[in-house]
Design an enzyme around this catalytic site. Structure first.
Site, short mmCIF file in Angstrom:
data_model
loop_
_atom_site.label_atom_id
_atom_site.label_comp_id
_atom_site.label_asym_id
_atom_site.label_seq_id
_atom_site.Cartn_x
_atom_site.Cartn_y
_atom_site.Cartn_z
N HIS A 99 -8.33 0.62 -3.90
CA HIS A 99 -9.24 0.35 -2.79
C HIS A 99 -9.98 1.65 -2.50
O HIS A 99 -9.39 2.59 -1.97
CB HIS A 99 -8.41 -0.12 -1.58
CG HIS A 99 -9.19 -0.32 -0.33
ND1 HIS A 99 -8.58 -0.45 0.90
CD2 HIS A 99 -10.52 -0.43 -0.11
CE1 HIS A 99 -9.50 -0.62 1.83
NE2 HIS A 99 -10.69 -0.60 1.26
N ASP A 109 -6.41 -6.65 4.43
CA ASP A 109 -5.79 -5.32 4.42
C ASP A 109 -5.87 -4.72 5.81
O ASP A 109 -6.97 -4.54 6.35
CB ASP A 109 -6.56 -4.45 3.40
CG ASP A 109 -6.01 -3.04 3.28
OD1 ASP A 109 -4.96 -2.73 3.87
OD2 ASP A 109 -6.67 -2.24 2.56
N MET A 163 -9.40 7.70 -0.36
CA MET A 163 -10.26 8.06 0.79
C MET A 163 -10.85 9.43 0.55
O MET A 163 -10.14 10.34 0.10
CB MET A 163 -9.45 8.07 2.08
CG MET A 163 -8.69 6.79 2.37
SD MET A 163 -7.95 6.85 4.01
CE MET A 163 -6.88 5.39 3.92
N MET A 173 -12.28 3.82 -0.56
CA MET A 173 -12.97 4.06 0.72
C MET A 173 -13.72 5.37 0.57
O MET A 173 -13.36 6.41 1.15
CB MET A 173 -11.93 4.10 1.87
CG MET A 173 -11.39 2.71 2.19
SD MET A 173 -9.84 2.77 3.08
CE MET A 173 -8.73 2.90 1.68
N SER A 197 0.83 -1.20 0.00
CA SER A 197 0.00 0.00 0.00
C SER A 197 0.87 1.25 0.00
O SER A 197 1.62 1.50 0.95
CB SER A 197 -0.90 0.01 1.24
OG SER A 197 -1.47 1.30 1.38
N ASP A 239 -4.89 3.46 -1.91
CA ASP A 239 -6.00 3.73 -1.00
C ASP A 239 -6.61 5.09 -1.30
O ASP A 239 -6.00 6.13 -1.05
CB ASP A 239 -5.49 3.71 0.45
CG ASP A 239 -5.19 2.29 0.91
OD1 ASP A 239 -6.10 1.44 0.82
OD2 ASP A 239 -4.06 2.03 1.35
N MET A 247 -11.36 -6.39 5.52
CA MET A 247 -10.53 -5.43 6.26
C MET A 247 -10.17 -6.00 7.63
O MET A 247 -11.04 -6.49 8.35
CB MET A 247 -11.27 -4.10 6.45
CG MET A 247 -11.46 -3.27 5.19
SD MET A 247 -9.94 -2.82 4.35
CE MET A 247 -9.08 -1.87 5.61
N HIS A 261 -1.11 -1.27 -4.20
CA HIS A 261 -2.40 -1.00 -3.58
C HIS A 261 -2.54 0.50 -3.37
O HIS A 261 -1.68 1.13 -2.74
CB HIS A 261 -2.47 -1.75 -2.25
CG HIS A 261 -3.77 -1.65 -1.53
ND1 HIS A 261 -4.84 -2.48 -1.81
CD2 HIS A 261 -4.17 -0.84 -0.53
CE1 HIS A 261 -5.84 -2.18 -1.01
NE2 HIS A 261 -5.47 -1.19 -0.20
C1 DX5 Z 1 -6.32 1.36 5.63
C2 DX5 Z 1 -5.85 1.04 4.25
C3 DX5 Z 1 -4.70 0.13 4.18
C4 DX5 Z 1 -3.45 0.63 4.85
C5 DX5 Z 1 -2.73 -0.55 5.41
O1 DX5 Z 1 -7.58 1.94 5.58
O2 DX5 Z 1 -6.89 0.43 3.50
O3 DX5 Z 1 -4.43 -0.28 2.85
O4 DX5 Z 1 -2.60 1.34 4.01
O5 DX5 Z 1 -1.65 -0.09 6.14
P1 DX5 Z 1 -0.89 -1.02 7.19
O6 DX5 Z 1 -0.35 -2.20 6.46
O7 DX5 Z 1 0.15 -0.11 7.74
O8 DX5 Z 1 -1.93 -1.44 8.22
ZN ZN Z 2 -6.40 -0.45 1.54
#
Ligand code: DX5
Ligand code: ZN
Length: 220
Positions: free
Chosen positions: A64, A173, A35, A66, A8, A33, A135, A31
């Protein structure tokens, strides 16, 4: 498909995402993220950054989302160059329609569940998907502690996928590290997102190889 590792970039240097991508040549995916500060209390990046990353990254992008209203916004991430787009079922009005749209645009379609969301109500729509994302932290931030309670859901999801037509991957994740990946692999996960464990390591690519070894040795 065997074990796959999807680092990620949330844990990488946002000032140099190209270098981050090049620092993990062993990664199966990157990956990303996304948001929106509504579905989760954090704001990261959107379509223009995904498009820029797609131009420089060798690895396919695993987005991903969110975000609220993925029905409206998710297809743009395929157009920006994502090879896999995962939406949260909690935010989605019509998951079957959205999964079909993503696939028709040429992307893999993933459906994500927060820790408190059960998988069982979605048994009938699993054949519409290419991936389920369980998750293992509350979404929104990297660097959180792995939630052990999610292991049972990983096991139950794996059993449901074994009864499902098609090859649906099981991604996890959140809090995935050398401390937790073995238990997750034994429970049946096959695609591992890992942020801080990889980009916080002295050698990110070496850490990917180490995590892959641990997962392969313990694969359920
Ligand atoms: C959290 C993200 C993850 C995050 C994971 O909402 O979806 O992808 O980057 O980070 P680590 O591996 O540090 O928990
Ligand atoms: Zn993620």
């Amino acid at each position: 498909m065997g074990i796959q590792i999807s680092p990620s970039i949330l844990a990488a240097d946002f000032a140099n995402l190209e270098a981050a991508a090049k620092s993990v040549p062993s990664a199966d995916w990157l990956h990303v993220d996304v948001m929106d500060n509504h579905f989760v209390p954090n704001l990261t990046l959107g379509v223009p950054v995904v498009a820029a990353l797609a131009r420089v990254a060798e690895q396919p992008l695993d987005c991903h989302l969110m975000i609220e209203d993925p029905d409206r916004w998710a297809p743009a991430y395929v157009e920006a160059g994502a090879s896999s787009v995962t939406f949260h079922v909690e935010a989605c009005a019509a998951p079957v329609r959205l999964a079909r749209e993503l696939r028709s645009l040429g992307s893999r379609a993933g459906m994500a569940l927060k820790p408190a969301t059960a998988i069982e109500p979605f048994a009938d729509l699993l054949p519409e998907l290419d991936m389920v994302l369980i998750m293992t932290v509350e979404p929104g931030f990297g660097g959180q502690q792995f939630l052990e309670m999610c292991l049972r859901k990983i096991e139950r999801t794996k059993a449901m996928l074994a009864d499902t037509d098609g090859d649906v991957w099981l991604q996890i994740d959140g809090g995935v590290s050398s401390e937790t990946i073995e238990r997750c692999a034994a429970a049946g996960a096959d695609v591992f997102v890992t942020g801080s464990a990889v980009f916080g390591a002295d050698g990110p690519d070496g850490m990917i190889k180490h995590l892959r070894d641990l997962a392969e040795t313990n694969a359920g």
